[in-house]
Design a protein around this motif. Structure first.
Motif, short mmCIF file in Angstrom:
data_model
loop_
_atom_site.label_atom_id
_atom_site.label_comp_id
_atom_site.label_asym_id
_atom_site.label_seq_id
_atom_site.Cartn_x
_atom_site.Cartn_y
_atom_site.Cartn_z
N PHE B 84 0.83 -1.20 0.00
CA PHE B 84 0.00 0.00 0.00
C PHE B 84 0.86 1.25 0.00
CE2 PHE B 84 -2.71 -3.30 1.39
CZ PHE B 84 -3.99 -2.93 1.02
N GLN B 85 0.24 2.33 -0.45
CA GLN B 85 0.93 3.61 -0.49
C GLN B 85 1.43 3.99 0.91
OE1 GLN B 85 -1.38 6.60 -2.39
NE2 GLN B 85 0.35 7.96 -2.60
N ASN B 86 0.58 3.79 1.92
CA ASN B 86 1.01 4.11 3.29
C ASN B 86 1.57 2.87 4.00
OD1 ASN B 86 -1.22 2.62 3.84
ND2 ASN B 86 -2.21 4.12 5.14
N LEU B 87 1.86 1.84 3.23
CA LEU B 87 2.45 0.58 3.69
C LEU B 87 1.48 -0.28 4.49
CD1 LEU B 87 6.03 1.70 4.67
CD2 LEU B 87 5.16 1.06 2.45
N ALA B 153 4.28 -14.38 1.38
CA ALA B 153 3.25 -15.32 0.90
C ALA B 153 3.63 -15.97 -0.43
CB ALA B 153 1.92 -14.59 0.76
N ASN B 154 4.85 -15.71 -0.89
CA ASN B 154 5.29 -16.21 -2.21
C ASN B 154 4.29 -15.88 -3.31
OD1 ASN B 154 7.74 -17.41 -1.38
ND2 ASN B 154 6.56 -19.10 -0.50
N PRO B 155 3.97 -14.61 -3.48
CA PRO B 155 3.00 -14.27 -4.52
C PRO B 155 3.62 -14.43 -5.91
CG PRO B 155 3.97 -12.28 -3.62
CD PRO B 155 4.53 -13.42 -2.82
N ASP B 156 2.75 -14.62 -6.90
CA ASP B 156 3.24 -14.65 -8.28
C ASP B 156 3.42 -13.24 -8.82
OD1 ASP B 156 3.19 -17.39 -8.37
OD2 ASP B 156 1.09 -17.45 -8.99
N VAL B 157 2.61 -12.34 -8.29
CA VAL B 157 2.65 -10.96 -8.77
C VAL B 157 2.67 -10.03 -7.56
CG1 VAL B 157 1.47 -9.21 -10.14
CG2 VAL B 157 1.26 -11.62 -10.78
N LEU B 158 3.61 -9.10 -7.56
CA LEU B 158 3.65 -8.11 -6.49
C LEU B 158 3.13 -6.78 -7.05
CD1 LEU B 158 4.59 -7.95 -3.52
CD2 LEU B 158 6.67 -6.88 -4.35
N LEU B 159 2.15 -6.22 -6.34
CA LEU B 159 1.54 -4.97 -6.78
C LEU B 159 1.98 -3.86 -5.83
CD1 LEU B 159 -2.02 -6.49 -7.13
CD2 LEU B 159 -0.35 -6.19 -8.95
N LEU B 160 2.49 -2.77 -6.39
CA LEU B 160 3.02 -1.70 -5.55
C LEU B 160 2.31 -0.40 -5.88
CD1 LEU B 160 5.70 -3.50 -6.83
CD2 LEU B 160 6.64 -2.49 -4.77
N ASP B 161 1.65 0.16 -4.89
CA ASP B 161 0.86 1.38 -5.11
C ASP B 161 1.62 2.59 -4.57
OD1 ASP B 161 -1.05 3.25 -5.54
OD2 ASP B 161 -2.50 2.46 -4.11
N GLU B 162 2.44 3.19 -5.40
CA GLU B 162 3.26 4.35 -5.03
C GLU B 162 3.91 4.21 -3.65
OE1 GLU B 162 2.11 8.17 -6.11
OE2 GLU B 162 0.39 7.56 -7.32
N PRO B 163 4.61 3.12 -3.41
CA PRO B 163 5.09 2.90 -2.04
C PRO B 163 6.23 3.84 -1.65
CG PRO B 163 5.93 1.20 -3.46
CD PRO B 163 5.02 2.02 -4.29
N LEU B 164 6.85 4.50 -2.61
CA LEU B 164 8.01 5.33 -2.26
C LEU B 164 7.64 6.79 -2.06
CD1 LEU B 164 10.75 3.93 -4.68
CD2 LEU B 164 10.02 3.08 -2.48
N SER B 165 6.37 7.11 -2.26
CA SER B 165 6.03 8.54 -2.31
C SER B 165 6.22 9.24 -0.98
CB SER B 165 4.58 8.71 -2.78
OG SER B 165 3.72 7.96 -1.98
N ALA B 166 6.25 8.49 0.13
CA ALA B 166 6.38 9.17 1.42
C ALA B 166 7.84 9.37 1.83
CB ALA B 166 5.66 8.37 2.50
N LEU B 167 8.77 8.86 1.04
CA LEU B 167 10.17 8.93 1.45
C LEU B 167 10.83 10.21 0.93
CD1 LEU B 167 11.21 5.26 0.68
CD2 LEU B 167 10.40 6.21 2.83
N ASP B 168 11.94 10.59 1.58
CA ASP B 168 12.65 11.76 1.06
C ASP B 168 13.48 11.36 -0.16
OD1 ASP B 168 15.29 10.89 1.92
OD2 ASP B 168 14.57 11.30 3.94
N PHE B 190 6.40 -7.68 -11.13
CA PHE B 190 6.07 -6.51 -10.31
C PHE B 190 5.21 -5.57 -11.13
CE2 PHE B 190 9.30 -5.78 -6.66
CZ PHE B 190 9.41 -7.14 -6.40
N ILE B 191 4.12 -5.12 -10.55
CA ILE B 191 3.33 -4.07 -11.19
C ILE B 191 3.37 -2.85 -10.28
CG2 ILE B 191 1.08 -3.38 -12.09
CD1 ILE B 191 0.48 -6.28 -12.64
N TYR B 192 3.86 -1.78 -10.84
CA TYR B 192 4.20 -0.62 -10.03
C TYR B 192 3.39 0.57 -10.49
CZ TYR B 192 7.36 2.41 -7.42
OH TYR B 192 7.90 3.29 -6.52
N ILE B 193 2.77 1.25 -9.52
CA ILE B 193 1.94 2.41 -9.82
C ILE B 193 2.69 3.65 -9.38
CG2 ILE B 193 -0.19 3.61 -9.16
CD1 ILE B 193 -0.65 1.13 -10.79
#
Lengths: 309, 370
Positions: B84-87, B153-168, B190-193
């Motif tokens: 998640f965006q806010n992890l 969980a050994n997922p086949d696909v990892l989905l990332l929703d702007e996870p870096l946006s809160a970092l400097d 990896f699918i990255y938003i």
């Protein structure tokens, strides 16, 4: 050190005059509205019920006799227990616990629904609808429930109309009306603390748990309930304390055979005019409920600070 | 890298009432790819992600993961894990409990969970920190815990929703490299938003650029930057100067545009439009600030723009020079900082020129508003 800083900042923000006035008002509240009345009850509870002429005389000394009366009744030899009053006491405590549990079970789904469907107009309307009955006096509400639960009351009529029962049920004598009334009396004090904490739960937490394969029950057991714990304990504390100390509902909805401990206290004060004895009973009730609340808080690892939030 | 599981979106429509959040999206994501959806906020990229994770059922169309239709399969049953965006770390659980939560709900014993959590903690270079609470970790550490939790969980696909946006900034750049490394190590899709083009370009094998629910272009980061398919992509990804006008001549894959203020300019037609444009069309020409150079080209080349300096900004690795062309047309130029004391482009009457291959011509269209 930290306290000093709070005070100095308080004076800086409010000025010396207004700051002193506010602190004086808080002090008045604490001393005259909380500490002194309790101390005076405590003092009463250790004295004999003497006619005014003998008060302050040689017969006026501190005694435990009022407390002994709760344990042994009028039996001076302490051979037999005051089983009537003790039974009422135990029953009151246990029933208050059950009412509290019942309130938790009843409020949790509602609080979860309200807390997690935030912002919608429907939810705000629902909250107002929940509050409106509480604008009515507690005694009137109890009478309203008495009418609903009466022999030819709404509930019996409805059940008979639907052919679910043939004879009216005596809800009053079976204490069903009493527990319903007690359960309803303070339910908002359970609902709102719960609602507030659940509303503050980040919905992503629930989605994250779901994404990781958690079932509905697992989500609640591991995510929602731990988060809501301070609110649940805070609500439970208030409901338990107020239920154990309730008077209106037991007076109006209680069956002829069931006494609530507060009714005994009331009788000592009002009917027997023995304030000393009544004070001892009240102190026992207060002390016991405090001990129970602190024990429960320790068991569930909640501290006072969480409840005050 | 072919070990990963492919994700296919076919004729995907997602509507919320009258609002169309995603309009006929068709995306084929190769197994093991690092695939990014790039677009401004509200473009529908998060909606697409939620339809892949299963939190949202598409109004129309199909989501396939590893060839399997995902219709009616809930998020807890899909082979995907979402960051998640806010992890959304669980604040009341220890780090190791957070990481192994997916095993806990599956009923795995505590000892086994702890072992797996410790392995993952090693992988994200947080060994020995399993007993901390999430609140005791720094932003970057929380980030890594969220990744470990999703990978547990050994997922086949990892989905990332702007996870870096809160970092400097520094940490964000570091995490880009780290995410890419983790992705290559575990080899899953990896699918990255993101709305940050830098993130999309540096990490991804392929990028889909979206606007208003529509996917404008799917390509490698390099191709998106150098061969944008639409004016939106050209103006959203990277910085660029836009010149509007009408096509006055077409010569193979090159076209001449008659601009209102800067005269006739020559540019390469973007690959998807070669052969589709004709003389008289409304067109746009894009030149990146770094493609502009000081000095005059051969007058017949039609690749010279005259301008005067207005302002300059020191960016560290480069100078941004803001110029004003004829008729008040603002132009931005980028000059690399190679230790020169001043950038010697000050002056009133300058000439800029460019290589026609570095300027791109396409039919006029909507630009990214910034």
């Amino acid at each position: 050190m930290k306290k000093k800083m709070i005070f100095s900042e308080f004076f800086r923000n409010n000025g010396l005059g207004m700051g002193s006035l506010l602190i004086a008002l808080v002090g008045f509240w604490l001393i005259f509205l909380i500490v002194l009345p309790q101390l005076s009850m405590l003092d009463y509870s250790f004295r004999f019920n003497l006619p005014p002429a003998e008060q302050g005389g040689p017969k006026d000394f501190y005694t435990l006799s009022n407390y002994e009366h709760l344990l042994y009744g009028s039996d001076q030899t302490h051979q037999t227990y005051n089983s009537v009053d003790l039974m009422v006491f135990v029953r009151t405590i246990i029933a208050a616990m059950l009412v509290t549990l019942f309130n938790i079970v009843l409020c949790y789904p509602l609080a979860y629904f309200l807390g997690q469907s935030k912002g919608s107009g429907f939810v705000r309307l629902l909250v107002v609808l929940l509050i409106i009955p509480y604008w009515i006096n507690e005694i009137l509400r109890a009478f309203a429930l008495r009418i609903i639960f009466g022999e030819s009351g709404l509930l019996n009529e409805a059940l008979m109309f639907m052919h679910l029962i043939r004879e009216p049920i005596d809800f009053i004598r079976q204490d069903i009306a009493l527990y319903a009334g007690l359960g309803y009396a303070y339910i908002l004090l359970m609902l709102f603390p719960m609602y507030n904490v659940i509303e503050s739960l980040d919905r992503n937490q629930i989605e994250a748990a779901r994404d990781m394969g958690a079932s509905w029950i697992q989500i609640h057991r591991r995510i929602v309930i731990p988060h809501a714990k301070p609110g649940i304990v805070s609500g439970a504390t208030m409901v338990f304390m107020l239920t154990a100390g309730a008077l209106a509902a037991p007076q109006i909805l209680g069956g002829p055979s069931s006494l609530w401990f507060t009714q005994l206290v009331y009788q000592w004060f009002n009917d027997s005019l023995n304030w000393q004895q009544g004070a001892a009973y009240a102190i026992v009730l207060l002390a016991s409920t405090i001990v129970i609340v602190l024990t429960v808080m320790r068991i569930f690892k909640v501290n006072m600070g969480d409840i005050g939030k | 890298m072919s070990s990963g599981v492919a994700v296919d979106l076919e004729n995907l429509w997602i509507r919320f009432g009258d609002f169309v959040a995603v309009r006929d999206a068709n995306v084929a994501i190769n197994g093991g790819d690092f695939f990014s959806f790039l677009g401004p906020s509200g473009c529908g990229k998060t909606t697409i992600l939620r339809s892949v994770s299963g939190f949202l059922e598409p109004s129309e169309g199909t989501v396939r993961i590893g060839g399997r239709d995902m219709a009616g399969i809930g998020p807890n049953k899909r082979p995907t894990a979402l960051i998640f965006q806010n992890l959304a770390l669980f604040p009341l659980m220890k780090v190791w409990e957070n990481i192994s939560f997916s095993m806990e709900v599956a009923g795995v014993s505590a000892g086994e969970r702890r072992k797996r959590a410790d392995e993952l903690l090693d992988m994200i270079a947080l060994e020995g920190q399993g007993d901390k609470m999430p609140s005791e970790l720094s932003g970057g550490q929380k980030q890594r815990v969220a990744i470990a939790r999703a990978l547990c969980a050994n997922p086949d696909v990892l989905l990332l929703d702007e996870p870096l946006s809160a970092l400097d900034l520094k940490l964000r750049q570091h995490m880009r490299t780290e995410l890419r490394e983790i992705q290559q190590r575990v080899g899953i899709t990896f699918i990255y938003i993101t709305h940050d083009q830098g993130e999309a370009l540096t990490m991804s094998d392929n990028v889909a650029v979206m606007k208003g629910g529509v996917i404008d272009q799917i390509d490698t980061g390099h191709d998106i930057y150098d061969h944008p398919a639409t004016p939106f992509v050209a103006s959203f990804v990277g910085e660029t100067n836009v010149f509007r006008g009408k096509i006055s001549r077409i010569d193979g894959n090159q076209a001449l545009i008659s601009t209102n203020r800067s005269g006739d300019l020559l540019a390469r037609i973007t690959p998807t439009q070669v052969g589709k444009m004709s003389v008289g069309d409304d067109a746009m020409m894009f030149i990146r600030p770094e493609a502009l150079q000081l000095g005059e080209a051969d007058a017949s080349a039609k690749t010279t723009i005259s301008a005067g300096t207005v302002n300059e900004e020191f960016e560290g690795n480069s100078f941004s020079v803001f110029l004003e062309g004829d008729g008040g047309k603002s132009i931005k130029m980028s000059v690399p900082n190679v230790g020169q004391d001043n950038i010697s482009v000050r002056g009133k009457d300058l000439s800029l020129h460019y290589d026609a291959n570095n300027a791109i011509m396409m039919p006029a269209g909507e630009l990214a508003s910034d």
